[in-house]
Design an enzyme around this catalytic site. Structure first.
Site, PDB file in Angstrom:
ATOM      1  N   GLU A   1      -5.500 -31.682 -20.946  1.00  0.00           N
ATOM      2  CA  GLU A   1      -5.514 -30.607 -21.689  1.00  0.00           C
ATOM      3  C   GLU A   1      -5.526 -31.138 -23.515  1.00  0.00           C
ATOM      4  O   GLU A   1      -4.535 -31.572 -23.658  1.00  0.00           O
ATOM      5  CB  GLU A   1      -4.435 -29.752 -21.426  1.00  0.00           C
ATOM      6  CG  GLU A   1      -4.316 -28.705 -20.438  1.00  0.00           C
ATOM      7  CD  GLU A   1      -3.425 -27.806 -20.210  1.00  0.00           C
ATOM      8  OE1 GLU A   1      -3.024 -27.262 -21.267  1.00  0.00           O
ATOM      9  OE2 GLU A   1      -2.891 -27.453 -19.080  1.00  0.00           O
TER      10      GLU A   1
ATOM     11  N   TYR B   1      -2.233 -30.829 -28.058  1.00  0.00           N
ATOM     12  CA  TYR B   1      -3.058 -29.907 -28.838  1.00  0.00           C
ATOM     13  C   TYR B   1      -3.075 -29.922 -30.294  1.00  0.00           C
ATOM     14  O   TYR B   1      -1.903 -30.642 -30.883  1.00  0.00           O
ATOM     15  CB  TYR B   1      -2.453 -28.325 -28.461  1.00  0.00           C
ATOM     16  CG  TYR B   1      -2.910 -27.998 -27.004  1.00  0.00           C
ATOM     17  CD1 TYR B   1      -4.125 -27.108 -26.752  1.00  0.00           C
ATOM     18  CD2 TYR B   1      -2.006 -27.929 -26.001  1.00  0.00           C
ATOM     19  CE1 TYR B   1      -4.411 -26.759 -25.728  1.00  0.00           C
ATOM     20  CE2 TYR B   1      -2.562 -27.419 -24.699  1.00  0.00           C
ATOM     21  CZ  TYR B   1      -3.603 -27.046 -24.569  1.00  0.00           C
ATOM     22  OH  TYR B   1      -4.009 -26.763 -23.124  1.00  0.00           O
TER      23      TYR B   1
ATOM     24  N   GLU C   1      -8.504 -21.474 -16.668  1.00  0.00           N
ATOM     25  CA  GLU C   1      -7.415 -21.076 -16.265  1.00  0.00           C
ATOM     26  C   GLU C   1      -7.274 -19.500 -16.050  1.00  0.00           C
ATOM     27  O   GLU C   1      -8.218 -18.893 -16.621  1.00  0.00           O
ATOM     28  CB  GLU C   1      -6.114 -21.550 -17.057  1.00  0.00           C
ATOM     29  CG  GLU C   1      -4.708 -21.227 -16.618  1.00  0.00           C
ATOM     30  CD  GLU C   1      -3.775 -21.681 -17.588  1.00  0.00           C
ATOM     31  OE1 GLU C   1      -2.342 -21.512 -17.240  1.00  0.00           O
ATOM     32  OE2 GLU C   1      -3.768 -22.419 -18.480  1.00  0.00           O
TER      33      GLU C   1
ATOM     34  N   GLN D   1     -10.316 -24.187 -23.728  1.00  0.00           N
ATOM     35  CA  GLN D   1     -10.804 -23.712 -22.323  1.00  0.00           C
ATOM     36  C   GLN D   1     -12.349 -23.442 -22.429  1.00  0.00           C
ATOM     37  O   GLN D   1     -12.911 -23.345 -23.290  1.00  0.00           O
ATOM     38  CB  GLN D   1     -10.217 -22.777 -21.336  1.00  0.00           C
ATOM     39  CG  GLN D   1      -8.442 -23.461 -21.288  1.00  0.00           C
ATOM     40  CD  GLN D   1      -7.507 -22.149 -20.476  1.00  0.00           C
ATOM     41  OE1 GLN D   1      -8.266 -21.454 -19.723  1.00  0.00           O
ATOM     42  NE2 GLN D   1      -6.428 -22.563 -20.590  1.00  0.00           N
TER      43      GLN D   1
ATOM     44  N   ASN E   1       2.140 -29.225 -13.032  1.00  0.00           N
ATOM     45  CA  ASN E   1       1.295 -29.193 -14.288  1.00  0.00           C
ATOM     46  C   ASN E   1       2.479 -29.011 -15.463  1.00  0.00           C
ATOM     47  O   ASN E   1       3.395 -28.363 -15.043  1.00  0.00           O
ATOM     48  CB  ASN E   1       0.446 -27.973 -14.483  1.00  0.00           C
ATOM     49  CG  ASN E   1       0.206 -27.597 -15.959  1.00  0.00           C
ATOM     50  OD1 ASN E   1      -0.566 -28.289 -16.647  1.00  0.00           O
ATOM     51  ND2 ASN E   1       0.669 -26.680 -16.539  1.00  0.00           N
ATOM     52  N   GLU E   2       2.484 -29.726 -16.419  1.00  0.00           N
ATOM     53  CA  GLU E   2       3.576 -29.693 -17.640  1.00  0.00           C
ATOM     54  C   GLU E   2       4.846 -29.351 -16.854  1.00  0.00           C
ATOM     55  O   GLU E   2       5.631 -28.563 -17.252  1.00  0.00           O
ATOM     56  CB  GLU E   2       3.194 -28.564 -18.442  1.00  0.00           C
ATOM     57  CG  GLU E   2       1.911 -28.949 -19.216  1.00  0.00           C
ATOM     58  CD  GLU E   2       1.599 -27.835 -20.355  1.00  0.00           C
ATOM     59  OE1 GLU E   2       2.494 -26.887 -20.563  1.00  0.00           O
ATOM     60  OE2 GLU E   2       0.594 -28.098 -20.866  1.00  0.00           O
TER      61      GLU E   2
END
Length: 513
Positions: free
Chosen positions: A316, A259, A44, A365, A191-192
């Site tokens: 993610e 996460y 990203e 990432q 995204n999100e």
């Protein structure tokens, strides 16, 4: 004397328990293929994740190929990176593709409001990204801008990338240096969108998706897999709503994010180094929640899509700690330790166990950001423990999963939190060999276990082990690496093959004989 006897009894009891631990791999019961894209990566426009970390520009004194660092690309190629997701993340829903094409000196400079409020010069755009993917030999996953874009903008981006004819957009791509169309393997619409992508309700997102997807056209031989932006963590409402509402439009998969925070609190996540054992176990035990999230969401998909045509992509995931002191908090810089290597391996095991639906995942990432593979500083770079975990598991890419169980699995407990001490996964690789991945989560105690494959006992196993002396052992720039794989092997003795797993270790072996 009494205390000594009690200690001896306890030691003998522990030894007896360890001797009883057995891993059984059912080699004659093949399951779904472990898709190589489970080992996907994510890049990203965030901090130095792309700029400086990977992209230095063609004029840089740092050795590069068309602007991409040779050392970083070489290390990533050794991982057999199967897939790269770009340009975000939250950045994707503020990215306008036309600003990233044409002469780099003439591209507009914007502000990256999501990540640190720093200038974004758009030096890395569509052509540069596909050059990166092609240098790596990886598939391309492009995330479209639903948040601040338009259906026309998104449709024209796809036409620019994939058109074979002589349309104005195809000619513009050729003018910018690319004759043949780019191969777009995956394309996400937003995204999100429950958060940074627009704070939407799933019902509203479904209406937008249906609207926008209707105009996304490509040649039949370059049609991407279309991904809908799904939920996160324990949420299942997005999966339910998308599964019901997206029938009849291009729709192949749902993304999901999750996460790992040692404390479970966003305001104070926990330190990347110098942490107590309580945060070691809380971090690793979190993968049990990840498994629960995946199973609950895929169960919903099973109800609405019994043919299993829709994938569930965990695109993610990774550790998220308090930012490194002295750095821009918006750059998400954090140390990477042995704990992260075990966390990665445990995620692999979860995704392998759910391989029927989970055909992709993307660690967050690649370089310098969150749970990175590589850390760089100017012309120097270092491979992280997470990098080595990914390298150990390369044989599982496109392997056929095999059932594997742990009998008499010791329980690892710290304070009030417990988890299984041993985690196992198994698969038959493309080379025909049976591979076994093992994690000993216990931070202080080694474990011995017996390995059985099918009805028999292998003659031997050979592979590598990843461990270190400290829970927060790391590989730092300019210093000798503390966390690197070492050779690991074991031979059967008297019809028994015993593996000795060090405390806090990851082991991947190939079965021989």
């Amino acid at each position: 004397m009494k205390k000594q006897l009690l200690a001896l009894v306890a030691t003998l009891a522990l030894a007896a328990q360890a001797a009883d631990v057995k891993v059984v791999v059912s080699a004659d019961q093949p399951g779904p293929v472990i898709h190589r894209n489970i080992y996907g990566q994510f890049a990203e426009h965030l901090g130095t994740g792309i700029y400086e970390g990977m992209w230095v520009g063609p004029e840089s004194k740092i050795p590069n190929v068309r602007g991409w660092r040779k050392d970083v690309i070489g290390a990533l190629k050794d991982l057999h990176v199967p897939l790269v997701r770009w340009p975000g993340g939250c950045f994707a829903d503020e990215y306008h593709w036309r600003e990233g094409i044409g002469p780099r000196a003439k591209r507009p400079v914007k502000v990256n409001y999501n990540w640190g409020g720093v200038p974004e010069n758009n030096a890395v755009g569509t052509h540069e990204f596909f050059d990166l993917a092609e240098q790596l030999g990886a598939e391309a996953y492009v995330n479209g801008n639903l948040g601040t874009g338009s259906p026309q903008e998104m449709a024209e981006w796809l036409e620019y990338m994939t058109s074979e004819g002589n349309s104005t957009l195809a000619q513009l791509r050729r003018k910018n240096g690319r004759d043949k169309p780019f191969r777009v393997h995956y394309f996400a619409i937003g995204n999100e969108n429950w958060g940074c992508g627009g704070n939407m309700r799933p019902e509203y997102y479904v209406d937008l998706y249906r609207h926008w997807a209707s105009f996304l056209r490509t040649p039949a031989n370059n049609r991407p897999i279309f991904i809908a932006s799904g939920g996160h963590d324990a949420r299942t409402d997005w999966t339910e709503t998308l599964a019901k509402g997206l029938k009849g439009v291009p729709f192949d998969a749902i993304s999901h994010h999750g996460y790992t925070l040692p404390t479970g609190k966003w305001e104070k996540k926990g330190s990347a180094v110098g942490f107590p054992e309580a945060e070691w176990i809380s971090t690793l035990a979190h993968t049990q929640k990840v498994d629960e999230w995946v199973r609950k969401n895929t169960a919903i998909l099973d109800q609405h899509d019994p043919a299993k045509k829709v994938g569930f992509y965990f695109d993610e995931w990774g550790s998220w700690y308090d930012p490194e002191p002295g750095t821009n908090p918006g750059f998400l810089v954090q140390r990477n330790t042995l704990r992260d290597a075990l966390l990665a391996a445990l995620h692999f095991h979860v995704f392998h166990a759910n391989a029927e639906r989970v055909k992709m995942s993307n660690v967050a990432q690649m370089v310098n950001v969150l749970q990175a593979m590589i850390l760089t500083s100017k012309d120097k770079f270092v491979l992280t423990p997470t990098y080595h975990a990914f390298k150990l598991y390369v044989p599982f890419q496109d392997a056929t999963s095999l059932p594997a169980t742990v009998e008499n699995n010791p329980v690892y407990t710290v304070d009030k939190l417990s988890m299984p001490g041993i985690s196992v996964t198994a698969g038959r690789g493309k080379d025909g060999k049976v591979y076994v991945g093992l994690v000993n989560a216990n931070a202080t105690q080694a474990t011995e276990l017996d390995l059985q494959v099918g009805a028999g006992v292998p003659k031997a196993v050979k592979g590598q082990v990843l461990t270190a002396g400290a829970m927060d052992a790391q590989n730092e720039l300019g210093k000798p690496a503390q966390v690197v794989p070492q050779a690991f092997e074991a031979q059967a003795v008297n019809g028994k093959l015993t593996l000795k797993l060090p405390a806090k270790s990851v082991v991947v072996v190939a079965v021989e004989g």
